[in-house]
Design a protein around this motif. Sequence first.
Motif, PDB file in Angstrom:
ATOM      1  N   GLY A 287       0.823  -1.216   0.000  1.00  0.00           N
ATOM      2  CA  GLY A 287       0.000   0.000   0.000  1.00  0.00           C
ATOM      3  C   GLY A 287       0.844   1.247   0.000  1.00  0.00           C
ATOM      4  N   GLY A 288       1.944   1.229  -0.789  1.00  0.00           N
ATOM      5  CA  GLY A 288       2.676   2.469  -1.085  1.00  0.00           C
ATOM      6  C   GLY A 288       2.025   3.083  -2.319  1.00  0.00           C
TER       7      GLY A 288
ATOM      8  N   GLY B   1       1.398   0.441  -5.323  1.00  0.00           N
ATOM      9  CA  GLY B   1       0.256  -0.454  -5.139  1.00  0.00           C
ATOM     10  C   GLY B   1      -1.057   0.314  -5.188  1.00  0.00           C
TER      11      GLY B   1
ATOM     12  N   GLN C 119       1.770  -2.721   6.978  1.00  0.00           N
ATOM     13  CA  GLN C 119       1.774  -1.733   8.075  1.00  0.00           C
ATOM     14  C   GLN C 119       0.687  -0.698   7.752  1.00  0.00           C
TER      15      GLN C 119
ATOM     16  N   SER D  57       7.056   5.436   0.491  1.00  0.00           N
ATOM     17  CA  SER D  57       6.124   6.470   0.035  1.00  0.00           C
ATOM     18  C   SER D  57       5.767   7.536   1.070  1.00  0.00           C
TER      19      SER D  57
ATOM     20  N   LYS E  31       8.699   8.755   2.667  1.00  0.00           N
ATOM     21  CA  LYS E  31      10.072   9.138   3.026  1.00  0.00           C
ATOM     22  C   LYS E  31      10.846   9.705   1.850  1.00  0.00           C
TER      23      LYS E  31
ATOM     24  N   THR F  55      11.590  12.897  -1.165  1.00  0.00           N
ATOM     25  CA  THR F  55      11.842  14.349  -1.107  1.00  0.00           C
ATOM     26  C   THR F  55      10.535  15.113  -1.293  1.00  0.00           C
TER      27      THR F  55
ATOM     28  N   GLU G  11      -1.028  -8.258   6.364  1.00  0.00           N
ATOM     29  CA  GLU G  11       0.239  -8.714   5.761  1.00  0.00           C
ATOM     30  C   GLU G  11       0.042  -9.982   4.933  1.00  0.00           C
ATOM     31  N   VAL G  12       0.550  -9.956   3.717  1.00  0.00           N
ATOM     32  CA  VAL G  12       0.543 -11.183   2.903  1.00  0.00           C
ATOM     33  C   VAL G  12       1.664 -12.072   3.415  1.00  0.00           C
TER      34      VAL G  12
ATOM     35  N   TRP H 260      10.596  -4.360  -0.303  1.00  0.00           N
ATOM     36  CA  TRP H 260      10.355  -5.731   0.173  1.00  0.00           C
ATOM     37  C   TRP H 260      10.064  -6.691  -0.995  1.00  0.00           C
TER      38      TRP H 260
ATOM     39  N   LEU I 224       9.257 -11.173  -1.339  1.00  0.00           N
ATOM     40  CA  LEU I 224       8.074 -11.889  -1.850  1.00  0.00           C
ATOM     41  C   LEU I 224       8.445 -12.767  -3.041  1.00  0.00           C
TER      42      LEU I 224
ATOM     43  N   GLY J  42      18.105   7.075   1.254  1.00  0.00           N
ATOM     44  CA  GLY J  42      18.072   8.544   1.159  1.00  0.00           C
ATOM     45  C   GLY J  42      17.593   9.124   2.478  1.00  0.00           C
TER      46      GLY J  42
ATOM     47  N   GLY K 295      11.120   3.006 -10.419  1.00  0.00           N
ATOM     48  CA  GLY K 295      10.115   4.053 -10.625  1.00  0.00           C
ATOM     49  C   GLY K 295      10.200   5.183  -9.627  1.00  0.00           C
ATOM     50  N   LYS K 296       9.252   6.087  -9.761  1.00  0.00           N
ATOM     51  CA  LYS K 296       9.203   7.308  -8.946  1.00  0.00           C
ATOM     52  C   LYS K 296       7.769   7.546  -8.506  1.00  0.00           C
ATOM     53  N   LEU K 297       7.654   8.307  -7.446  1.00  0.00           N
ATOM     54  CA  LEU K 297       6.345   8.786  -7.009  1.00  0.00           C
ATOM     55  C   LEU K 297       5.650   9.470  -8.192  1.00  0.00           C
TER      56      LEU K 297
HETATM   57  P1  FAD Z   1       6.739   1.576  -0.805  1.00  0.00           P
HETATM   58  O1  FAD Z   1       6.222   2.925  -0.568  1.00  0.00           O
HETATM   59  O2  FAD Z   1       7.893   1.151   0.025  1.00  0.00           O
HETATM   60  O3  FAD Z   1       5.534   0.581  -0.640  1.00  0.00           O
HETATM   61  C1  FAD Z   1       5.687  -0.801  -0.533  1.00  0.00           C
HETATM   62  C2  FAD Z   1       4.765  -1.260   0.559  1.00  0.00           C
HETATM   63  O4  FAD Z   1       4.675  -2.688   0.557  1.00  0.00           O
HETATM   64  C3  FAD Z   1       5.253  -0.883   1.952  1.00  0.00           C
HETATM   65  O5  FAD Z   1       4.336   0.022   2.540  1.00  0.00           O
HETATM   66  C4  FAD Z   1       5.326  -2.205   2.701  1.00  0.00           C
HETATM   67  O6  FAD Z   1       4.933  -2.120   4.049  1.00  0.00           O
HETATM   68  C5  FAD Z   1       4.398  -3.090   1.874  1.00  0.00           C
HETATM   69  N1  FAD Z   1       4.671  -4.516   2.017  1.00  0.00           N
HETATM   70  C6  FAD Z   1       5.875  -5.133   1.977  1.00  0.00           C
HETATM   71  N2  FAD Z   1       5.740  -6.457   2.157  1.00  0.00           N
HETATM   72  C7  FAD Z   1       4.401  -6.694   2.298  1.00  0.00           C
HETATM   73  C8  FAD Z   1       3.623  -7.859   2.543  1.00  0.00           C
HETATM   74  N3  FAD Z   1       4.202  -9.068   2.670  1.00  0.00           N
HETATM   75  N4  FAD Z   1       2.276  -7.745   2.672  1.00  0.00           N
HETATM   76  C9  FAD Z   1       1.670  -6.524   2.547  1.00  0.00           C
HETATM   77  N5  FAD Z   1       2.382  -5.390   2.339  1.00  0.00           N
HETATM   78  C10 FAD Z   1       3.721  -5.467   2.201  1.00  0.00           C
HETATM   79  N6  FAD Z   1      10.045  10.069  -6.235  1.00  0.00           N
HETATM   80  C11 FAD Z   1       9.546  11.220  -6.737  1.00  0.00           C
HETATM   81  O7  FAD Z   1       8.770  11.185  -7.691  1.00  0.00           O
HETATM   82  N7  FAD Z   1       9.848  12.420  -6.198  1.00  0.00           N
HETATM   83  C12 FAD Z   1      10.725  12.569  -5.185  1.00  0.00           C
HETATM   84  O8  FAD Z   1      10.959  13.667  -4.692  1.00  0.00           O
HETATM   85  C13 FAD Z   1      11.341  11.403  -4.680  1.00  0.00           C
HETATM   86  N8  FAD Z   1      12.253  11.474  -3.695  1.00  0.00           N
HETATM   87  C14 FAD Z   1      12.761  10.343  -3.148  1.00  0.00           C
HETATM   88  C15 FAD Z   1      13.669  10.467  -2.092  1.00  0.00           C
HETATM   89  C16 FAD Z   1      14.100   9.327  -1.434  1.00  0.00           C
HETATM   90  C17 FAD Z   1      15.058   9.454  -0.286  1.00  0.00           C
HETATM   91  C18 FAD Z   1      13.629   8.054  -1.825  1.00  0.00           C
HETATM   92  C19 FAD Z   1      14.056   6.843  -1.055  1.00  0.00           C
HETATM   93  C20 FAD Z   1      12.769   7.922  -2.895  1.00  0.00           C
HETATM   94  C21 FAD Z   1      12.338   9.069  -3.578  1.00  0.00           C
HETATM   95  N9  FAD Z   1      11.444   8.996  -4.657  1.00  0.00           N
HETATM   96  C22 FAD Z   1      10.930  10.139  -5.209  1.00  0.00           C
HETATM   97  C23 FAD Z   1      10.994   7.710  -5.158  1.00  0.00           C
HETATM   98  C24 FAD Z   1       9.640   7.309  -4.568  1.00  0.00           C
HETATM   99  O9  FAD Z   1       9.525   7.707  -3.240  1.00  0.00           O
HETATM  100  C25 FAD Z   1       9.482   5.784  -4.656  1.00  0.00           C
HETATM  101  O10 FAD Z   1       9.689   5.391  -5.983  1.00  0.00           O
HETATM  102  C26 FAD Z   1       8.082   5.320  -4.233  1.00  0.00           C
HETATM  103  O11 FAD Z   1       7.678   5.892  -3.009  1.00  0.00           O
HETATM  104  C27 FAD Z   1       8.078   3.806  -4.104  1.00  0.00           C
HETATM  105  O12 FAD Z   1       6.781   3.411  -3.755  1.00  0.00           O
HETATM  106  P2  FAD Z   1       6.385   1.876  -3.624  1.00  0.00           P
HETATM  107  O13 FAD Z   1       4.936   1.839  -3.441  1.00  0.00           O
HETATM  108  O14 FAD Z   1       6.967   1.148  -4.781  1.00  0.00           O
HETATM  109  O15 FAD Z   1       7.174   1.380  -2.340  1.00  0.00           O
END
Ligand code: FAD
Length: 535
Positions: free
Chosen positions: A20-21, A24, A44, A51, A53, A55, A186-187, A225, A229, A246, A365-367
Amino acid sequence: MLNRVEKISEIEFDLIVIGGGITGAGIALDAASRGLSVCLFEKQDFASGTSSKSTKLIHGGLRYLKQFDIKLVRETGTERAVLYRNAPHIVHPEKMLLPIIKGGSYGKWMTWLGLSIYDRLAKVKKSERRKILSVEEALKIEPKLKLEGLKGAGYYTEYRTDDARLTIEVIKTSRENGAYCFNYAEVTDFLYENNKVAGVKVLDKIKDKEFTIKAKITVNAAGPWGDKLRKKDDSLKGKKLHLTKGVHIVVPNKVFRLRDTVYFDEPEGRMIFAIPRGEITYIGTTDTNYTKGIDSPDITKDDVAYLLNAVKFMFSNVHLTEKDIIASWSGLRPLVHEEGKSASEISRKDEIFVSPSGLITIAGGKLTGYRLMAKKIVDKVAYELNIDKPCKTKNLVLSGGSIHPTDKDLFVTSINTLLLPYSTTLDNNLKGKLDILYDCYGANITNIVELAIKNDQINLLRAEVEYSIISESSFTLLDYFIRRSGKMFFYPQQVEEELNEVAGYFQTYFNWEDSRKNIEIQLVKEYKENMLEFN
Ligand code: FAD
């Protein structure tokens, strides 16, 4: 909330999303808005991984121009406009100052050329196009810039957001479109039929009960993570994740106040942001390889020294020390490993892996590009399911985003007027408070105001907390202070002032014993202390 995961245990879904970042959440929204049946599980809180943490910029990725990643610059640049249109309450245009210094990353011509190409690739609006400023003009905007070696500045527009709020708004919109999204779920394993993934086992942590949920397709959007998986699925082969850390630090704006965001060189040639917001300025980020525990990435004294040194290098008469830091966060970039490349050189492009079991994983990828990533995945899912339904998210307004930016003031003023009869029980800076609430919840502040009016004693804070519980699935004080209101980072003083009161509202709503309330208060205090522990 009552039945949670149990209530969907009989349904066979088209799609299960793990994570749920923002990635997802985006997939759940895209799939649900096309009419697919979809459920999402987050172990969590929503956005508690990377997502919350980042910038916190929706940006065209000027830095990717340096790596000649033209496609990424074009894609993310044009995507900014889409996000601004669909969620103007949490995506704001902001001016950025890029000081040009002797020996720095960009010379005057390079800055001009880079920003011109950027303007074209990212289809930047005329009013937001770059300017090249003289030394005097740059210093007028930011008098703290170090004069020595300063040759001028680029001045251009990027968009700032709140990553956690963006994720929550996407989750809410996907629910409005029929998706079931659960945090604290949690899966724990996969189910297989004929060696193909046919669903998952989910531990509902709120109910402390495990369920089996079936779906035709399962997508792994677990960010950092993700490989855990894939390992569970016995498919961790070929390309793997490369996590880089970061770090951001937060200082009160009374010790480092900026008018605009500054994107500046540190001594080793990387670029850093210093971003003013609320009562603070935050500075980041570092970019270093990371191989330790994923759940709570640490912050070292070296990370902090690096960022403080960067500020010292670019700004005169700003003498920040570790003692000035009032908050911090550390996140992991879930990048795809590229042999021989350093942390900062690895591409931020997203990639999709499909395992022999049919598990689809999305990494990188990116936000900023979340919507396009989601489209790519759901196009694939729809193809597999033989469903011919096009993506609808380009013009899908996110929850809270229905007010056009030019109408914001009128909207907030009318709510202010609505509340005036109750003003004796309300804060004297009501308009200011409503402005801050608007920046979090957008048009949904009407729901908060409705809750406030329903209560005997009009209390906006209580109504906001209730809204975050009822409509945004807050279960803990940290959910509220970090990822719903953003107060932990942007208004840290308010956390101190409101902690007991907010805990009281949670206690009333969830009927907590005093012992549970005290644990929750303690967890907030510990979180605040841990943010200032650097090892
Ligand atoms: P996550 O947000 O980590 O989500 C994954 C989720 O999966 C987590 O919440 C976790 O708890 C969950 N999960 C894991 N295992 C399980 C399980 N077994 N069952 C259920 N849930 C599970 N991008 C931009 O566009 N602009 C920016 O300014 C920028 N700045 C950045 C600065 C930093 C320092 C960093 C680290 C990244 C930055 N990015 C930025 C990139 C962007 O933040 C990430 O690409 C994006 O947040 C990733 O999202 P996600 O959903 O893939 O991962």
